[in-house]
Design a protein around this motif. Structure first.
Motif, PDB file in Angstrom:
ATOM      1  N   HIS A 231       0.858  -1.186   0.000  1.00  0.00           N
ATOM      2  CA  HIS A 231       0.000   0.000   0.000  1.00  0.00           C
ATOM      3  C   HIS A 231       0.892   1.234   0.000  1.00  0.00           C
ATOM      4  O   HIS A 231       2.109   1.150   0.167  1.00  0.00           O
ATOM      5  CB  HIS A 231      -0.911   0.006   1.236  1.00  0.00           C
ATOM      6  CG  HIS A 231      -0.153   0.215   2.520  1.00  0.00           C
ATOM      7  ND1 HIS A 231      -0.025   1.444   3.126  1.00  0.00           N
ATOM      8  CD2 HIS A 231       0.535  -0.659   3.315  1.00  0.00           C
ATOM      9  CE1 HIS A 231       0.702   1.328   4.226  1.00  0.00           C
ATOM     10  NE2 HIS A 231       1.055   0.072   4.360  1.00  0.00           N
ATOM     11  N   LEU A 232       0.274   2.391  -0.167  1.00  0.00           N
ATOM     12  CA  LEU A 232       0.974   3.664  -0.057  1.00  0.00           C
ATOM     13  C   LEU A 232       0.140   4.564   0.848  1.00  0.00           C
ATOM     14  O   LEU A 232      -0.876   5.110   0.426  1.00  0.00           O
ATOM     15  CB  LEU A 232       1.172   4.312  -1.429  1.00  0.00           C
ATOM     16  CG  LEU A 232       1.868   5.686  -1.434  1.00  0.00           C
ATOM     17  CD1 LEU A 232       3.242   5.616  -0.789  1.00  0.00           C
ATOM     18  CD2 LEU A 232       1.960   6.230  -2.859  1.00  0.00           C
ATOM     19  N   THR A 235      -2.678   2.108   5.491  1.00  0.00           N
ATOM     20  CA  THR A 235      -2.471   0.929   6.339  1.00  0.00           C
ATOM     21  C   THR A 235      -3.768   0.192   6.624  1.00  0.00           C
ATOM     22  O   THR A 235      -3.816  -1.045   6.578  1.00  0.00           O
ATOM     23  CB  THR A 235      -1.811   1.342   7.668  1.00  0.00           C
ATOM     24  OG1 THR A 235      -0.615   2.068   7.382  1.00  0.00           O
ATOM     25  CG2 THR A 235      -1.459   0.127   8.498  1.00  0.00           C
ATOM     26  N   GLU A 260       4.529  -1.147   3.154  1.00  0.00           N
ATOM     27  CA  GLU A 260       4.326   0.019   2.303  1.00  0.00           C
ATOM     28  C   GLU A 260       5.329   0.003   1.166  1.00  0.00           C
ATOM     29  O   GLU A 260       6.499  -0.324   1.359  1.00  0.00           O
ATOM     30  CB  GLU A 260       4.490   1.300   3.122  1.00  0.00           C
ATOM     31  CG  GLU A 260       4.102   2.557   2.368  1.00  0.00           C
ATOM     32  CD  GLU A 260       4.041   3.780   3.264  1.00  0.00           C
ATOM     33  OE1 GLU A 260       3.176   4.638   3.026  1.00  0.00           O
ATOM     34  OE2 GLU A 260       4.853   3.874   4.204  1.00  0.00           O
TER      35      GLU A 260
END
Length: 282
Positions: A231-232, A235, A260
Motif C-alpha cells: 500500500h501507499l 495501512t 508500504e
C-alpha cells in the motif's frame, strides 16, 4: 558467509524481517524537482506521494551507478564471502539489473546477477529464498538457482487509481494506458515476463479490490503460499485486504506481510495503489 546475497531497495521487505536474513540492499535514487535522495534512506514514500499531488513538481527515479554495486560486492568479498548472488527488479522496468551486471563483469564470475522479472515483494520473496539457501551453506550455483526458481513462483497483482503515472514514466504503453482509463474503469495490473500489463478492468474502486482478492486466490494455485500486501499510506485498507485474502486462503497460507511500497515504485504508480504479491512455495 560462503555466499552473500544482494538485492535492491525496491524489494520493500517488511520491517519485521529486519536482521532476520543476511541481505545487502543497494538503494535506487529518487529525484524530486532536481533534488536527489536515496530510497529508504533520504526520501520517504510519503514525500513522493505529496510531491505527486502538487502541480509543477517533477518526480523521477534512477538506477544505482555500477560503482555502487562494485563497492558492495568488493566489501562482501573482502569480508569473507566466496561468492555473491545479486537479485534485482525487472530489467524491463529499470536499468538496475544492467548496472549490477556491469559491476559483476568487473569483479568476475564469483558474482552472479539474476533478473527477478518483478519488483516489490515479488523481488523480496526471491531475495529471501536466495538468502535462505545461502544460510544453509549452499554453493553459488545453488543459491542462484534458488533465486531463478522462486522468481517463477511469484505473482504480482496491483490496483491503481490511474495509469497516468505509469504512462509518464514509460512503464506502460500509451495504448494500454488509454485502454485502462477508458470509460473511467479501474485497472488491475500484473507482471508478465517483467512487463506491467493490464490484467482486468472494473467500474469502481470497491469492485477493483474485490477482484484483486479473487485474482490473488486464483494465482495461489492449490499449494501453500505466502502473501504480501502493498500500500501507499493506506495501512487500514491494506490490513482489511490482507484479512480477506487470508480468510480465503485458509490453511494454505503460511506467511502474511503488510508493507508500504517505497519511494521508487510510488513515483511510478501514484497514490491509491494497493497490491497483493503471491509466493507459491516450491
Amino acid at each position: 558467509m560462503p555466499v552473500a546475497v544482494v538485492t535492491d531497495s525496491t524489494a520493500y521487505l517488511p520491517s519485521e524481517l529486519s536482521g532476520t536474513y543476511d541481505l545487502t540492499v543497494v538503494p535506487l535514487t529518487v529525484v524530486i524537482n532536481g533534488a536527489e535522495g536515496l530510497e529508504g534512506e533520504e526520501i520517504s514514500p510519503a514525500e513522493v506521494a505529496h510531491a505527486l499531488g502538487q502541480r509543477r513538481v517533477a518526480v523521477s527515479t534512477s538506477r544505482p551507478a555500477p560503482e555502487q554495486f562494485v563497492a558492495a560486492y568488493r566489501g562482501l568479498l573482502d569480508a569473507g564471502a566466496d561468492g555473491i548472488v545479486s537479485v534485482h527488479l525487472s530489467a524491463q522496468l529499470s536499468g538496475t539489473y544492467d548496472a549490477a551486471a556491469l559491476a559483476a563483469s568487473e569483479i568476475g564470475p564469483q558474482v552472479q546477477v539474476v533478473d527477478s522479472k518483478t519488483t516489490g515483494m515479488g523481488l523480496g520473496f526471491v531475495a529471501l529464498a536466495a538468502a535462505t539457501a545461502a544460510r544453509r551453506s549452499a554453493d553459488l550455483d545453488t543459491v542462484r538457482r534458488a533465486a531463478v526458481e522462486h522468481s517463477a513462483q511469484v505473482s504480482v497483482l496491483f490496483y491503481v487509481d490511474t495509469l497516468e503515472f505509469l504512462r509518464r514514466g514509460g512503464r506502460i504503453g500509451a495504448a494500454s494506458a488509454l485502454l485502462g482509463t477508458a470509460l473511467s474503469v479501474k485497472p488491475i495490473l500484473h507482471m508478465v515476463d517483467g512487463v506491467i500489463v493490464v490484467r482486468d478492468k472494473v467500474r469502481t474502486a470497491g469492485r477493483a479490490l474485490a477482484r484483486l482478492v479473487d485474482l490473488a486466490v486464483e494465482a495461489s494455485g492449490e499449494g501453500e503460499v505466502d502473501i504480501a500486501v502493498h500500500h501507499l499510506g493506506a495501512t487500514d485498507r491494506a490490513a482489511a485486504l490482507a484479512d480477506v485474502v487470508s480468510m480465503r486462503l485458509g490453511d494454505r497460507l503460511r506467511d502474511c506481510y503488510i508493507t508500504e511500497i517505497g519511494a521508487v515504485v510510488a513515483a511510478h504508480v501514484g497514490p491509491g495503489v494497493a497490491g497483493v504479491v503471491v509466493h507459491r512455495r516450491v
